[in-house]
Design a protein around this motif. Structure first.
Motif, PDB file in Angstrom:
ATOM      1  N   ARG A   1      -6.506   3.707  -1.141  1.00 55.95           N
ATOM      2  CA  ARG A   1      -6.766   2.835  -2.284  1.00 55.95           C
ATOM      3  C   ARG A   1      -6.543   1.397  -1.826  1.00 55.95           C
ATOM      4  NH1 ARG A   1      -5.850   4.587  -7.529  1.00 55.95           N
ATOM      5  NH2 ARG A   1      -4.454   6.179  -6.681  1.00 55.95           N
ATOM      6  N   ASP A   2      -7.601   0.571  -1.910  1.00 57.85           N
ATOM      7  CA  ASP A   2      -7.523  -0.811  -1.444  1.00 57.85           C
ATOM      8  C   ASP A   2      -6.982  -0.886  -0.019  1.00 57.85           C
ATOM      9  OD1 ASP A   2      -8.525  -1.776  -3.859  1.00 57.85           O
ATOM     10  OD2 ASP A   2      -6.531  -1.882  -4.750  1.00 57.85           O
ATOM     11  N   ASP A   3      -7.527  -0.032   0.857  1.00 57.26           N
ATOM     12  CA  ASP A   3      -7.178   0.026   2.278  1.00 57.26           C
ATOM     13  C   ASP A   3      -5.752   0.493   2.543  1.00 57.26           C
ATOM     14  OD1 ASP A   3      -9.687  -0.769   3.207  1.00 57.26           O
ATOM     15  OD2 ASP A   3      -9.191  -2.892   2.940  1.00 57.26           O
ATOM     16  N   LYS A   4      -5.062   0.940   1.513  1.00 58.35           N
ATOM     17  CA  LYS A   4      -3.732   1.519   1.705  1.00 58.35           C
ATOM     18  C   LYS A   4      -3.863   3.034   1.646  1.00 58.35           C
ATOM     19  CE  LYS A   4      -1.304  -2.409  -0.360  1.00 58.35           C
ATOM     20  NZ  LYS A   4      -0.384  -2.846  -1.453  1.00 58.35           N
ATOM     21  N   PRO A   5      -3.477   3.740   2.715  1.00 64.38           N
ATOM     22  CA  PRO A   5      -3.646   5.197   2.753  1.00 64.38           C
ATOM     23  C   PRO A   5      -2.914   5.880   1.606  1.00 64.38           C
ATOM     24  CG  PRO A   5      -3.105   4.344   4.920  1.00 64.38           C
ATOM     25  CD  PRO A   5      -2.903   3.206   3.963  1.00 64.38           C
ATOM     26  N   GLU A   6      -3.542   6.908   1.066  1.00 58.73           N
ATOM     27  CA  GLU A   6      -2.918   7.717   0.027  1.00 58.73           C
ATOM     28  C   GLU A   6      -1.811   8.539   0.667  1.00 58.73           C
ATOM     29  OE1 GLU A   6      -1.640   9.481  -3.235  1.00 58.73           O
ATOM     30  OE2 GLU A   6      -3.098   7.855  -3.222  1.00 58.73           O
ATOM     31  N   THR A   7      -0.584   8.348   0.193  1.00 58.44           N
ATOM     32  CA  THR A   7       0.573   9.011   0.802  1.00 58.44           C
ATOM     33  C   THR A   7       1.025  10.243   0.045  1.00 58.44           C
ATOM     34  OG1 THR A   7       2.074   7.535  -0.413  1.00 58.44           O
ATOM     35  CG2 THR A   7       1.393   6.856   1.802  1.00 58.44           C
ATOM     36  N   SER A   8       0.597  10.382  -1.202  1.00 59.52           N
ATOM     37  CA  SER A   8       1.025  11.539  -1.981  1.00 59.52           C
ATOM     38  C   SER A   8       0.343  12.809  -1.475  1.00 59.52           C
ATOM     39  CB  SER A   8       0.692  11.343  -3.460  1.00 59.52           C
ATOM     40  OG  SER A   8       0.981  12.514  -4.200  1.00 59.52           O
ATOM     41  N   ALA A   9       1.163  13.791  -1.164  1.00 64.36           N
ATOM     42  CA  ALA A   9       0.613  15.077  -0.713  1.00 64.36           C
ATOM     43  C   ALA A   9       0.352  16.008  -1.884  1.00 64.36           C
ATOM     44  CB  ALA A   9       1.579  15.732   0.266  1.00 64.36           C
ATOM     45  N   CYS A  10       0.647  15.539  -3.080  1.00 65.44           N
ATOM     46  CA  CYS A  10       0.541  16.426  -4.235  1.00 65.44           C
ATOM     47  C   CYS A  10      -0.061  15.698  -5.426  1.00 65.44           C
ATOM     48  CB  CYS A  10       1.920  16.986  -4.586  1.00 65.44           C
ATOM     49  SG  CYS A  10       1.881  18.663  -5.242  1.00 65.44           S
TER      50      CYS A  10
ATOM     51  N   ASP B   1      -7.457  14.194  -7.992  1.00 65.75           N
ATOM     52  CA  ASP B   1      -8.531  14.735  -7.169  1.00 65.75           C
ATOM     53  C   ASP B   1      -9.404  15.622  -8.053  1.00 65.75           C
ATOM     54  OD1 ASP B   1      -7.600  13.447  -4.906  1.00 65.75           O
ATOM     55  OD2 ASP B   1      -6.389  15.146  -4.252  1.00 65.75           O
ATOM     56  N   LEU B   2     -10.690  15.700  -7.726  1.00 62.78           N
ATOM     57  CA  LEU B   2     -11.666  16.343  -8.608  1.00 62.78           C
ATOM     58  C   LEU B   2     -12.389  17.468  -7.894  1.00 62.78           C
ATOM     59  CD1 LEU B   2     -13.271  13.071 -10.061  1.00 62.78           C
ATOM     60  CD2 LEU B   2     -11.385  14.394 -11.053  1.00 62.78           C
ATOM     61  N   VAL B   3     -12.512  18.603  -8.575  1.00 54.76           N
ATOM     62  CA  VAL B   3     -13.264  19.737  -8.051  1.00 54.76           C
ATOM     63  C   VAL B   3     -14.204  20.215  -9.152  1.00 54.76           C
ATOM     64  CG1 VAL B   3     -13.170  22.034  -7.031  1.00 54.76           C
ATOM     65  CG2 VAL B   3     -11.302  20.417  -6.614  1.00 54.76           C
TER      66      VAL B   3
END
Length: 519
Positions: free
Chosen positions: A110-119, A174-176
């Motif tokens: 998000r805005d070049d900051k990696p998503e860190t949440s694994a959940c 996240d979307l499925v």
């Protein structure tokens, strides 16, 4: 005032030894669940080699995973998009029964900051029909890209232009998107037994519950927040899938978001049920007034559940009651009092289609009572007609989803995208009778079993297929279980696909964010 037609109207791959490890995130393996007599896509036994027919050779393409970026009004999201098909085989013979296609969007930065949440929370979305493709929800409301539906129904031949969706739910989940066999690109392989099983109320629920479980299991997200989104018949499916997940797949669901749901078919198809007429009346008034807020039809709601229902129960032999109904209903709906008398005060959705414009030059949509289009036989009631909303959006949405899959997601599919597969709905096994089916029992049992389960029901004010007031009454009639605010209800401008209206789509997004993010 009536609006002219300007808008709109609900993967898994086996993790085999040859599958790249990262694909498991998007395309978990199918379990060999005994209920649908389906097996994992393992090599068939030598004795069943001949069972693999031409349908087995005419397979959908291998999965595709791409890196994508969208701009949500200044916030840039980077994500992986995966689309692919999972072969579903008979447990005994290894015969190909169906291929289920899902499309997944997983946030990576998000805005070049990696998503860190694994959940991150995971939203599983499916449409209704039966036989409706998930493009309605994907490109209409939730997904990273959106096809502006306002105006699309007016010109089905116009090239559909997809743009970044500022109201995408990918911002907080996240979307499925899941397409059962016969919807979207998913398909049956010609097996009659599979058709009877999978095109049925129970078989469909079992299939969807298994898909959800396997996706979570292979993606290692079993302990992450899980939400089901279902539209129309998908809103009927969702409580049943949640219950199947709880009781058969051993998975709890954190929340259900039901959009224009069919919670009780008896209230929708009730030809002899005056409650159905009372529940429909506020939507007719909202359509006539082009109401922008539920408060604008508060008088219609009060009358519908009070004096109107009381006078309906007095019957047509009570002349005074009939006169009261004729005057009041005519005032609320704009219909002529003599027409209301002729219909004995009971205005069906089909009546509204042809009666909303007394000149007969236009007809209304069942899916949006405020939407009008030109009558092909001016002044006369046509024997057959195309719904201004439902039929007007078939070509734009199906074309847009096909182009998206091939050009942006790099999935070289040649199959036709089934946005509304009439064959599925016509062949659907409803069990006993459709009018006897309801999902309120499943909703209440799932709610009673899990006090954490949250529910959001959102509807369009002009929807004549699943009137908002019917579902509001059904929810209010339920026993109080858990905190009073665990069930949210929204009635927003628009029809069955109310998210086509910009303000309604934004309101839905905000309510979903609050629920999913636990704000």
């Amino acid at each position: 005032m009536k609006r002219q037609a300007e808008s709109y109207f609900g993967v898994l791959l086996p993790a085999s030894a040859r599958t790249i490890v990262c694909l498991a995130l998007f395309f978990p393996a199918w379990s060999g669940a005994a209920r649908p007599a389906l097996a994992e896509d393992a090599p068939a036994a030598a004795s069943s080699k001949d069972a693999h027919s031409n349908a087995d050779r005419d397979r959908l393409p291998p999965p595709a995973i791409t890196e994508q970026t969208v701009d949500l009004g200044g916030r840039v999201l980077k994500f992986k998009a995966g689309i692919g098909a999972m072969p579903i085989r008979d447990e005994s013979s290894g015969e190909l029964l169906a291929e289920v296609v899902t499309t997944a969007f997983i946030l990576t930065a998000r805005d070049d900051k990696p998503e860190t949440s694994a959940c991150r929370p995971v939203v599983f979305a499916f449409n209704g029909g039966p036989g409706a493709g998930s493009a309605w929800l994907d490109l209409g409301a939730l997904g990273p890209w959106r096809l502006p539906l306002t105006g699309a129904a007016q010109a089905p031949s116009a090239p559909p232009v997809v743009s970044d969706n500022r109201e995408s739910w990918l911002d907080f989940a996240d979307l499925v998107f899941i397409d059962p066999p016969g919807a979207g690109f998913s398909r049956l392989a010609g097996n009659e037994a599979a058709r009877k099983k999978l095109w049925s109320v129970e078989g469909d629920v079992e299939l969807l519950a298994s898909v959800v479980r396997r996706w979570l299991q292979q993606a290692r997200k079993l302990d992450c927040p899980k939400f089901l989104v279902g539209e129309s018949y998908g809103g009927f499916r969702a409580p049943k899938v949640a219950r199947a997940l709880q009781e058969s797949e051993n998975i709890g669901v954190d929340g259900l978001i039901l959009l224009s749901p069919a919670l009780d078919f008896g209230w929708m198809d009730g030809r002899n049920n005056p409650l159905a007429d009372a529940a429909r009346l506020p939507s007719l008034a909202a359509s006539h007034r082009d109401a922008k807020d539920r408060s604008e039809v508060a008088d219609a709601e009060s009358y519908a559940s009070g004096d109107y229902l009381a006078d309906l129960l007095r019957g047509p032999r009570d002349a005074a009651a009939q006169e009261r109904i004729a005057g009041k209903v005519a005032g609320l709906t704009g219909l002529a009092p003599e027409r209301v008398r002729h219909l004995q005060g009971r205005i069906g959705a089909g009546d509204w289609v042809f009666e909303a414009d007394p000149s007969g030059r236009t007809i209304a949509s069942l899916y949006d009572g405020a939407m009008m289009e030109a009558n092909a036989t001016p002044g006369r009631r046509p024997q057959e007609w195309s719904d201004p909303v439902l039929d007007g959006l078939r070509a734009p949405l199906a074309t847009a989803m096909t182009v998206l899959a091939i050009e942006k997601l790099k999935w070289p599919v040649e199959a036709r995208y089934e946005i509304l597969n009439d064959r599925v709905s016509e062949s659907w096994n409803w069990g006993s009778r459709r009018r006897s089916l309801e999902a309120m029992t499943d909703l209440r049992r799932a709610q009673a079993l899990d006090p954490r389960l949250k529910i959001l029901v959102a509807q369009g004010l002009y929807d004549l297929v699943a009137p908002y007031y019917a579902n509001k009454l059904l929810l209010d009639l339920g026993p109080p279980v858990g905190a009073p605010d665990r069930i949210g209800f929204l009635a927003l401008p628009g029809g069955h696909m109310f998210y086509a209206v910009d303000s309604s789509r934004a309101a839905l997004r905000d309510a979903a964010r609050k629920m999913i993010s636990n704000e």
